[in-house]
Write a protein that holds these residues in place. Structure first.
Motif, PDB file in Angstrom:
ATOM      1  N   THR A  52       0.823  -1.203   0.000  1.00 55.61           N
ATOM      2  CA  THR A  52       0.000   0.000   0.000  1.00 55.61           C
ATOM      3  C   THR A  52       0.856   1.251   0.000  1.00 55.61           C
ATOM      4  O   THR A  52       1.741   1.413   0.826  1.00 55.61           O
ATOM      5  CB  THR A  52      -0.916   0.009   1.240  1.00 55.61           C
ATOM      6  N   GLY A  53       0.626   2.137  -0.936  1.00 56.44           N
ATOM      7  CA  GLY A  53       1.237   3.453  -0.903  1.00 56.44           C
ATOM      8  C   GLY A  53       2.565   3.609  -1.588  1.00 56.44           C
ATOM      9  O   GLY A  53       3.113   4.693  -1.633  1.00 56.44           O
ATOM     10  N   THR A  54       3.144   2.561  -2.158  1.00 52.41           N
ATOM     11  CA  THR A  54       4.448   2.715  -2.782  1.00 52.41           C
ATOM     12  C   THR A  54       4.356   3.230  -4.208  1.00 52.41           C
ATOM     13  O   THR A  54       5.320   3.773  -4.739  1.00 52.41           O
ATOM     14  CB  THR A  54       5.214   1.382  -2.811  1.00 52.41           C
ATOM     15  N   GLY A  55       3.234   3.016  -4.882  1.00 54.45           N
ATOM     16  CA  GLY A  55       3.073   3.514  -6.235  1.00 54.45           C
ATOM     17  C   GLY A  55       3.840   2.732  -7.265  1.00 54.45           C
ATOM     18  O   GLY A  55       3.993   3.158  -8.404  1.00 54.45           O
ATOM     19  N   GLY A  56       4.332   1.559  -6.929  1.00 55.40           N
ATOM     20  CA  GLY A  56       5.092   0.741  -7.859  1.00 55.40           C
ATOM     21  C   GLY A  56       5.676  -0.456  -7.134  1.00 55.40           C
ATOM     22  O   GLY A  56       5.363  -0.712  -5.979  1.00 55.40           O
ATOM     23  N   ARG A  57       6.558  -1.192  -7.813  1.00 56.80           N
ATOM     24  CA  ARG A  57       7.176  -2.341  -7.178  1.00 56.80           C
ATOM     25  C   ARG A  57       8.225  -1.877  -6.183  1.00 56.80           C
ATOM     26  O   ARG A  57       8.773  -0.788  -6.286  1.00 56.80           O
ATOM     27  CB  ARG A  57       7.792  -3.246  -8.240  1.00 56.80           C
ATOM     28  N   THR A 114      11.654  -1.303  -4.267  1.00 55.37           N
ATOM     29  CA  THR A 114      13.081  -1.267  -4.557  1.00 55.37           C
ATOM     30  C   THR A 114      13.779  -2.316  -3.695  1.00 55.37           C
ATOM     31  O   THR A 114      13.177  -2.894  -2.781  1.00 55.37           O
ATOM     32  CB  THR A 114      13.665   0.116  -4.234  1.00 55.37           C
ATOM     33  N   ASP A 115      15.057  -2.559  -3.969  1.00 57.07           N
ATOM     34  CA  ASP A 115      15.812  -3.516  -3.163  1.00 57.07           C
ATOM     35  C   ASP A 115      15.835  -3.103  -1.693  1.00 57.07           C
ATOM     36  O   ASP A 115      15.661  -3.943  -0.800  1.00 57.07           O
ATOM     37  CB  ASP A 115      17.246  -3.639  -3.688  1.00 57.07           C
ATOM     38  N   ASP A 116      16.066  -1.812  -1.428  1.00 57.55           N
ATOM     39  CA  ASP A 116      16.123  -1.345  -0.044  1.00 57.55           C
ATOM     40  C   ASP A 116      14.781  -1.510   0.653  1.00 57.55           C
ATOM     41  O   ASP A 116      14.720  -1.912   1.820  1.00 57.55           O
ATOM     42  CB  ASP A 116      16.552   0.126   0.016  1.00 57.55           C
ATOM     43  N   GLN A 117      13.698  -1.196  -0.066  1.00 55.02           N
ATOM     44  CA  GLN A 117      12.370  -1.366   0.525  1.00 55.02           C
ATOM     45  C   GLN A 117      12.112  -2.839   0.842  1.00 55.02           C
ATOM     46  O   GLN A 117      11.563  -3.176   1.900  1.00 55.02           O
ATOM     47  CB  GLN A 117      11.297  -0.833  -0.421  1.00 55.02           C
ATOM     48  N   ALA A 118      12.488  -3.711  -0.073  1.00 49.40           N
ATOM     49  CA  ALA A 118      12.291  -5.145   0.145  1.00 49.40           C
ATOM     50  C   ALA A 118      13.097  -5.638   1.337  1.00 49.40           C
ATOM     51  O   ALA A 118      12.632  -6.478   2.121  1.00 49.40           O
ATOM     52  CB  ALA A 118      12.679  -5.916  -1.114  1.00 49.40           C
ATOM     53  N   LEU A 178      13.095  -7.580   6.949  1.00 50.49           N
ATOM     54  CA  LEU A 178      13.655  -7.485   8.293  1.00 50.49           C
ATOM     55  C   LEU A 178      12.571  -7.187   9.325  1.00 50.49           C
ATOM     56  O   LEU A 178      12.469  -7.858  10.351  1.00 50.49           O
ATOM     57  CB  LEU A 178      14.715  -6.394   8.322  1.00 50.49           C
ATOM     58  N   VAL A 179      11.736  -6.201   9.037  1.00 49.33           N
ATOM     59  CA  VAL A 179      10.701  -5.798   9.977  1.00 49.33           C
ATOM     60  C   VAL A 179       9.657  -6.898  10.158  1.00 49.33           C
ATOM     61  O   VAL A 179       9.179  -7.144  11.266  1.00 49.33           O
ATOM     62  CB  VAL A 179      10.046  -4.482   9.511  1.00 49.33           C
ATOM     63  N   VAL A 224      13.223   5.046  11.788  1.00 51.67           N
ATOM     64  CA  VAL A 224      11.868   4.497  11.843  1.00 51.67           C
ATOM     65  C   VAL A 224      11.467   4.045  10.445  1.00 51.67           C
ATOM     66  O   VAL A 224      11.566   4.816   9.484  1.00 51.67           O
ATOM     67  CB  VAL A 224      10.861   5.550  12.350  1.00 51.67           C
ATOM     68  N   VAL A 225      11.031   2.795  10.315  1.00 51.55           N
ATOM     69  CA  VAL A 225      10.573   2.250   9.038  1.00 51.55           C
ATOM     70  C   VAL A 225       9.051   2.264   9.000  1.00 51.55           C
ATOM     71  O   VAL A 225       8.386   1.698   9.880  1.00 51.55           O
ATOM     72  CB  VAL A 225      11.095   0.812   8.824  1.00 51.55           C
ATOM     73  N   ASN A 226       8.502   2.924   7.992  1.00 53.71           N
ATOM     74  CA  ASN A 226       7.067   2.981   7.795  1.00 53.71           C
ATOM     75  C   ASN A 226       6.593   1.701   7.110  1.00 53.71           C
ATOM     76  O   ASN A 226       7.133   1.311   6.082  1.00 53.71           O
ATOM     77  CB  ASN A 226       6.710   4.206   6.942  1.00 53.71           C
ATOM     78  N   GLU A 227       5.568   1.068   7.675  1.00 54.43           N
ATOM     79  CA  GLU A 227       5.134  -0.227   7.168  1.00 54.43           C
ATOM     80  C   GLU A 227       4.092  -0.121   6.061  1.00 54.43           C
ATOM     81  O   GLU A 227       3.597  -1.154   5.583  1.00 54.43           O
ATOM     82  CB  GLU A 227       4.625  -1.089   8.326  1.00 54.43           C
ATOM     83  N   GLN A 228       3.771   1.097   5.628  1.00 54.92           N
ATOM     84  CA  GLN A 228       2.874   1.273   4.494  1.00 54.92           C
ATOM     85  C   GLN A 228       3.642   1.325   3.179  1.00 54.92           C
ATOM     86  O   GLN A 228       3.273   0.687   2.199  1.00 54.92           O
ATOM     87  CB  GLN A 228       2.051   2.554   4.672  1.00 54.92           C
ATOM     88  N   ASP A 229       4.740   2.088   3.166  1.00 54.96           N
ATOM     89  CA  ASP A 229       5.520   2.197   1.926  1.00 54.96           C
ATOM     90  C   ASP A 229       6.963   1.740   2.093  1.00 54.96           C
ATOM     91  O   ASP A 229       7.753   1.808   1.169  1.00 54.96           O
ATOM     92  CB  ASP A 229       5.495   3.633   1.402  1.00 54.96           C
ATOM     93  N   TRP A 230       7.326   1.268   3.320  1.00 54.76           N
ATOM     94  CA  TRP A 230       8.653   0.739   3.628  1.00 54.76           C
ATOM     95  C   TRP A 230       9.765   1.776   3.427  1.00 54.76           C
ATOM     96  O   TRP A 230      10.903   1.451   3.147  1.00 54.76           O
ATOM     97  CB  TRP A 230       8.944  -0.549   2.852  1.00 54.76           C
ATOM     98  N   SER A 231       9.401   3.037   3.582  1.00 52.01           N
ATOM     99  CA  SER A 231      10.414   4.091   3.623  1.00 52.01           C
ATOM    100  C   SER A 231      11.042   4.119   5.014  1.00 52.01           C
ATOM    101  O   SER A 231      10.495   3.558   5.981  1.00 52.01           O
ATOM    102  CB  SER A 231       9.778   5.455   3.315  1.00 52.01           C
TER     103      SER A 231
END
Length: 228
Positions: free
Chosen positions: A51-56, A58-62, A67-68, A200-207
């Motif tokens: 939810t909220g990433t607007g695309g697939r 990235t490696d860092d997001q994955a 991890l989380v 802090v890692v956001n669990e909606q867009d993994w930023s």
């Protein structure tokens, strides 16, 4: 010094015992061939869009997502375990990463499963590096730093005395501005100001949002979002 426990990173120069170099190295998560214990973390393939990433992803997001989603023990419980392992100690730093071996406890977790790597300071300023299992919450290793001198210990003790803001208060400030999972907390220096740095890692867009919080006043000095 045994290199199986690697120092955590800091943003500016601290005593040699505190120089940090570990980073979040986890990619993906999976089971460990049916063995008991926490699941190992495997490299992810291209990940679908949350939810909220607007695309697939990235490696860092994955990597952040894997991890989380794998960790079961939050930062504060892991920190309490680490400080509890060294009488009268205070938290210097704690970081979520994948287990890379070196546990003295048995049974050891599966390679790649989540662990918390903490640094705590004893009453005399001696640094201990404590590994905490990110699934079971047990202490995997407790190792005292051996190359500190009296000046190092005195400087660290002084820094902790000047930190009027606790790590818990710093995290509350950070998560009050950005909800998510805390993956790192450490005491360091930024532009000659003592700060608690909180990720802090956001669990909606993994930023990931990095905060620098003044350790004396509690003021937010920096807030930087990494959406990649």
């Amino acid at each position: 010094m045994n290199e199986s426990i690697r120092p955590l990173r800091v943003r500016t120069a601290l005593p040699a015992c505190l120089l940090a170099c570990s980073a979040l190295l986890v990619t993906g998560c999976g089971s460990d061939g049916g063995t008991k214990g926490p699941a190992a973390v495997a490299s992810p393939a291209a990940s679908p869009n949350p939810t909220g990433t607007g695309g697939r992803l990235t490696d860092d997001q994955a990597q952040r997502m894997a991890l989380v989603q794998a960790v079961k023990v939050p930062w504060d419980k892991a920190a309490a375990t680490a400080t509890g392992a060294v009488a009268g100690s205070e938290l210097i730093a704690i970081e979520l990463r994948r287990y890379k071996g070196g546990a003295t406890a048995s049974p050891a977790p599966s390679p790649g499963s989540p662990e918390w790597a903490a640094e705590v300071a004893g009453q005399n300023g001696t640094v201990h590096r404590v590994l905490v299992d990110g699934v079971s919450g047990s202490v995997l290793r407790n190792q005292a730093e051996t190359d500190q001198d009296a000046d190092d210990m005195r400087e660290l003790t002084d820094r902790l005395a000047k930190a009027q803001v606790t790590p818990e208060q710093a995290v509350k400030t950070a998560t009050g501005r950005k909800q998510g999972t805390v993956t790192e907390v450490h005491l360091g220096s930024e532009d000659n100001t003592l700060v608690w740095s909180v990720d802090v890692v956001n669990e909606q867009d993994w930023s990931e949002t990095a905060f620098d919080i003044d350790a004396a006043s509690g003021e937010v000095l920096r807030e930087q979002v990494d959406k990649d």
